[in-house]
Write an enzyme that holds these catalytic residues in place. Structure first.
Site, short mmCIF file in Angstrom:
data_model
loop_
_atom_site.label_atom_id
_atom_site.label_comp_id
_atom_site.label_asym_id
_atom_site.label_seq_id
_atom_site.Cartn_x
_atom_site.Cartn_y
_atom_site.Cartn_z
N GLU A 116 0.84 -1.20 0.00
CA GLU A 116 0.00 0.00 0.00
C GLU A 116 0.87 1.25 0.00
O GLU A 116 1.84 1.33 0.77
CB GLU A 116 -0.88 -0.03 1.26
CG GLU A 116 -2.22 0.65 1.07
CD GLU A 116 -3.14 -0.14 0.14
OE1 GLU A 116 -3.27 0.28 -1.02
OE2 GLU A 116 -3.72 -1.14 0.56
N THR A 124 2.85 2.06 -2.22
CA THR A 124 4.16 1.77 -2.83
C THR A 124 4.14 2.05 -4.32
O THR A 124 5.18 2.12 -4.96
CB THR A 124 4.55 0.29 -2.64
OG1 THR A 124 3.43 -0.51 -3.03
CG2 THR A 124 4.90 -0.03 -1.20
N LEU A 166 -12.50 0.95 -3.21
CA LEU A 166 -12.32 -0.24 -4.06
C LEU A 166 -12.15 0.18 -5.52
O LEU A 166 -12.28 -0.62 -6.43
CB LEU A 166 -13.49 -1.21 -3.88
CG LEU A 166 -13.68 -1.72 -2.45
CD1 LEU A 166 -14.90 -2.62 -2.34
CD2 LEU A 166 -12.43 -2.47 -1.97
N SER A 167 -11.87 1.46 -5.69
CA SER A 167 -11.44 1.99 -6.99
C SER A 167 -12.50 2.02 -8.08
O SER A 167 -12.30 1.55 -9.20
CB SER A 167 -10.23 1.21 -7.49
OG SER A 167 -9.18 2.11 -7.54
N SER A 173 -13.28 4.75 -9.42
CA SER A 173 -12.79 5.73 -10.40
C SER A 173 -11.90 5.05 -11.44
O SER A 173 -12.04 5.30 -12.63
CB SER A 173 -12.07 6.89 -9.72
OG SER A 173 -10.91 6.47 -9.06
N ASP A 176 -4.32 0.85 -9.37
CA ASP A 176 -5.77 0.64 -9.49
C ASP A 176 -6.17 0.36 -10.93
O ASP A 176 -6.92 -0.58 -11.23
CB ASP A 176 -6.54 1.86 -8.98
CG ASP A 176 -6.20 2.18 -7.54
OD1 ASP A 176 -5.50 1.37 -6.90
OD2 ASP A 176 -6.63 3.24 -7.05
#
Ligand code: ADP
Ligand code: MG
Length: 408
Positions: free
Chosen positions: A37, A39, A142-143, A145, A190
């Site tokens: 995360e 990173t 949870l993305s 976008s 993502d």
């Protein structure tokens, strides 16, 4: 909408809205990150998987230059633009946010993708009509976008036969749209997971080179559970950009101390041992802790993938726990509600590992939970969380799903 009914229902809604049938139906998933995360903008590794929830689109080419956007999730009218409008032609002077245009308008995501395609030389020969529907819980990290961006790229490629655009380019162009057009300085994770996901696999991705490998998610008698805290603190996007600049500052100091930028291309290029030797160069204790997270989280991610491959789920879980602690204390992107879910989760038998997932300041936790402990996990956590915060946590037992694809 029930998942299996979504394509048909969306097609019908498209017909009701635009008066004709769509040329095709498309899907791009959301993602959950198992470990690694913060990173992905530090040149490190990540280990996400695509989900089976995500965003759907029905779309049809037009004969003129108009583009019409609508979303079942956003109950406002249709947004209409022309491919020749100035807003699709940023002149390099900055993102829309910086220009103060159309802030908080969801259509910036798909417009940004059209813009990113044009910038990459992929010009659209005509406009199109599109209707979206997403079943990712809003604001849960949870993305949605990224799935919206990757999906839009997929639609453009398929409608207009832009065959030079590879699956991986959908990720890169989606990120470009979000970075420059929307003004959110996110990494590549993502969009990469949404474009490149594979059923029953997670993706071990080197965000520096975009080299990647699929790792089978063999969890034997355990499942991945996402817990939605239902909180999203305002800080999220400004703090995200602050963390990025803190990491850039740390890298700059370390490069100077090492005698050249080429010696340390990114924080992700350092092992914890190498960092240990040079970290004294960073005076600011906050900046030092941020860098510490970036370096050690990368090392944890590499180790976690190795332990998963070796069937050592226990170590995988311990590394997830260590990841959370680092995000809570060193990177400081968690929040009390999430820390509570994690702390209480860890007390439950059969919880192999649990941590915050996503950008932070709310959203979701991801946990690996033994199948026979799933019910207890949900019952105990939901009642404790309700008692403490008056909020109804939501639980999703998820499977790794396929990346963006055409449905029909
Ligand atoms: P996430 O973690 O879900 O990506 P973001 O804040 O980055 O959260 O993105 C959420 C935004 O994406 C929403 O506010 C909206 O503007 C846009 N969005 C996502 N899914 C949809 C959808 N189905 N329809 C319209 N807008 C959407
Ligand atoms: Mg997002």
């Amino acid at each position: 909408m029930e998942r299996k009914d979504i394509p048909e229902e969306l097609k019908q809604k498209f017909i009701d809205l635009y008066g004709c049938a769509p040329d095709g139906l498309f899907f791009a998933p959301g993602r959950v990150n198992l470990i690694g995360e913060h990173t992905d903008y530090n040149g490190g590794h990540v280990f996400p998987c695509a989900l089976t929830i995500g965003t759907y689109a029905a779309a049809k080419k037009r004969d003129d230059r108009k583009v019409r956007f609508a979303s079942v999730n956003i109950r406002s009218s249709v947004t209409e633009i022309s491919l020749d409008d100035g807003e699709l032609h940023l002149d390099g002077s900055g993102s829309l946010k910086e220009l103060g245009l159309g802030a908080n308008d969801w259509t910036n995501y798909p417009k940004g993708v059209i813009w990113a395609f044009a910038e990459a030389g992929e010009l659209l020969p005509s406009g199109f009509d599109i209707l979206y529907f997403g079943n990712i819980p809003a604001g849960s990290g949870l993305s949605s976008s990224a799935s919206l961006e990757v999906l839009t790229g997929l639609v453009l490629r398929e409608l207009f036969a832009l065959n030079d655009v590879k699956q991986q380019d959908l990720a890169v162009l989606g990120q470009r749209a979000e970075n420059v057009y929307v003004g959110m300085n996110c990494g590549i994770m993502d969009q990469f997971a949404s474009a490149m996901g594979r059923e029953e696999h997670a993706i071990f991705l080197d965000t520096n080179t975009l080299e990647f490998a699929y790792a089978p998610l063999v969890l034997s008698d355990a499942k991945i559970v996402i817990t939605n805290s239902k909180v999203k603190h305002q800080l999220a996007s400004s703090a995200y950009n602050t963390r990025r600049s803190e990491c850039e500052k740390a890298l700059w100091i370390l490069q100077k101390a090492a005698g050249g930028a080429e010696k340390i291309p990114s924080l992700g290029s350092l092992t914890p041992h190498e960092f240990e030797e040079i970290r004294g160069a960073i005076e600011d204790p906050v900046v030092k802790r941020r860098a510490m997270h970036a370096v050690c989280e990368n090392a944890r991610t590499i180790q976690a993938v190795e332990s998963l491959k070796a069937g050592d789920l226990r170590t995988f879980g311990e590394l997830m726990n260590a990841s959370h602690d680092s995000l809570q204390y060193d990177y400081e992107v968690s929040c009390p509600e999430i820390d509570y879910l994690v702390a209480e989760g860890r007390r439950i038998d059969g919880v192999i590992g649990t941590r915050i997932t996503g950008g932070g300041f709310g959203g979701c936790t991801v946990s690996i939970v033994k199948t026979d402990a799933l019910e207890t996990f949900q019952q105990v956590l939901s009642s404790k969380y309700m008692e403490k915060y008056g909020l109804a946590a939501e639980f999703y037992v998820v499977e790794a799903g396929a990346g963006a694809h055409r449905l029909s």
